[in-house]
Design a protein around this motif. Structure first.
Motif, short mmCIF file in Angstrom:
data_model
loop_
_atom_site.label_atom_id
_atom_site.label_comp_id
_atom_site.label_asym_id
_atom_site.label_seq_id
_atom_site.Cartn_x
_atom_site.Cartn_y
_atom_site.Cartn_z
N GLU A 79 30.71 36.39 39.03
CA GLU A 79 31.31 37.28 40.02
C GLU A 79 31.24 38.74 39.58
O GLU A 79 31.10 39.63 40.37
CB GLU A 79 32.77 36.89 40.25
N GLN A 80 31.32 39.02 38.30
CA GLN A 80 31.38 40.42 37.89
C GLN A 80 30.43 40.74 36.75
O GLN A 80 30.47 41.83 36.19
CB GLN A 80 32.81 40.75 37.47
N VAL B 188 45.20 39.93 39.10
CA VAL B 188 43.74 39.87 39.14
C VAL B 188 43.28 38.51 38.62
O VAL B 188 43.91 37.92 37.76
CB VAL B 188 43.09 41.01 38.30
N LYS C 207 38.71 40.16 40.15
CA LYS C 207 38.95 40.57 41.53
C LYS C 207 40.44 40.65 41.84
O LYS C 207 41.27 40.04 41.16
CB LYS C 207 38.29 39.56 42.49
N HIS D 214 43.50 39.44 43.38
CA HIS D 214 43.82 38.08 43.80
C HIS D 214 45.28 37.80 43.45
O HIS D 214 45.68 37.95 42.31
CB HIS D 214 42.92 37.07 43.09
N ALA E 185 40.44 36.97 46.48
CA ALA E 185 39.04 37.27 46.16
C ALA E 185 38.59 38.61 46.74
O ALA E 185 37.59 38.71 47.43
CB ALA E 185 38.13 36.15 46.63
N ASN E 186 39.35 39.66 46.44
CA ASN E 186 39.05 41.03 46.87
C ASN E 186 39.26 41.28 48.36
O ASN E 186 38.87 42.33 48.87
CB ASN E 186 37.63 41.44 46.49
N ASP F 27 34.49 46.60 44.30
CA ASP F 27 33.58 45.70 43.60
C ASP F 27 34.31 44.84 42.60
O ASP F 27 33.69 44.03 41.93
CB ASP F 27 32.48 46.50 42.90
#
Length: 313
Positions: free
Chosen positions: A35-36, A230, A234, A236, A255-256, A313
């Motif tokens: 994811e990141q 988080v 993200k 959350h 999820a953002n 992001d």
């Protein structure tokens, strides 16, 4: 990457004592969160095997030619890969004026530095010409302990503290997308830390096993600020998102995305259930007075639009 070490100690011309150790594995790698794109430095070296000692000249004959070549014909660390050389020149040497001896390892890696009683003891460098990795560090009784730095073939690097071959203590990991500073515990970035991304996003807060997780704050490139829970890098859980026009949402995230019950403040305050999506540089926030699922864009919801050049992001 697997690295096997072979170390030789010669006492007299007629009597050679070989201490052959096989260190199973050194891993200098990165754990990636899809994811990141979080990369995590990791190093592991298990316990060495028992010593094998050869003491007679008869026993020596079968091994002499093979072992006497190790380290004898090495007079340099080899040529670094371009990206490794670039980072090395930029950072400079981790340790100044290293002296010692060269050891050519069976895997063709080259060590240069201090050696005592056939073991790496003190400061030194190790280079893997084939793979490209360059390690500078401090060894105590053949264990990486103290300050160390690894430069990877792609130019990424990690610098931090080690205890018995395991990253423990303050450290910093840098690649082309970001730099992460924090505290490594048993090879994992854990506790408070900071991540600064090249796109302008700054995170300050908690990490758990190398991932952004717990409680923290994001300062985004679009000038929005998030404070709260988080998960996997993200927004959350419960948190507060302050937009760049000084309006804010306090409530639940997933999820953002703004999703769940919350409160939106923009001069007046509205409370209810929210859902968001981002497209065409616009954040669309849908407000519902009822928790009953309804179709987005229907007459039962109110639409709030935020013009944002970049998403969270």
């Amino acid at each position: 990457m697997q690295i096997k070490f072979e170390i030789i100690k010669c006492q007299t011309f007629h009597q050679f004592c070989f201490y052959i150790k096989q260190l199973n594995t050194i891993k200098m790698g990165c754990v990636t969160n899809k994811e990141q794109d979080i990369k995590q430095f990791n190093i592991e070296i298990p316990n060495s095997y028992n010593h094998t000692t050869i003491q007679t000249e008869a026993d020596l004959s079968d091994f002499q030619d093979q072992f006497l070549q190790i380290g004898m014909n090495v007079c340099g660390l080899g040529e670094f890969l371009p990206k490794v050389q670039e980072v090395y020149d930029q950072l400079g040497e981790l340790f100044q004026n290293i002296q010692g001896q060269y050891l050519l390892m069976p895997d063709q890696s080259i060590y240069f530095g201090q050696v005592i009683n056939g073991k790496r003891q003190g400061i030194g460098k190790q280079h893997w010409p084939k793979e490209g990795n360059l390690l500078e560090g401090t060894w105590v009784d053949n264990q990486l302990t103290g300050r160390a730095r690894m430069i990877y073939p792609n130019g990424d690097y990690f610098v931090g503290n080690f205890l018995n071959n395991i990253a423990n203590g303050l450290g910093r990991f840098v690649n082309s997308k970001k730099q992460v500073c924090g505290f490594w515990l048993n090879n994992k970035l854990t506790g408070e830390g900071t991540e600064i991304r090249k796109n302008g996003t700054i995170y300050k807060g908690q990490f758990n096993e190398g991932k952004i997780q717990g409680y923290g704050q994001f300062e985004y490139a679009n000038k929005c600020i998030y404070k709260g829970s988080v998960l996997k890098g993200k927004m959350h859980g419960k948190g507060e998102l302050i937009f760049n026009d000084n309006t804010r949402y306090v409530g639940e995230f997933k999820a953002n995305c703004i999703q769940g019950s919350g409160n939106y403040e923009a001069g007046i305050s509205i409370t209810g259930w929210f859902h968001s999506k981002f497209e065409n540089q616009t954040l669309y926030i849908y407000f519902f007075r009822s928790e009953t699922p309804v179709l987005i864009d229907s007459q039962y919801c109110t639409l709030i639009e935020k013009q944002l050049e970049q998403f969270f992001d």
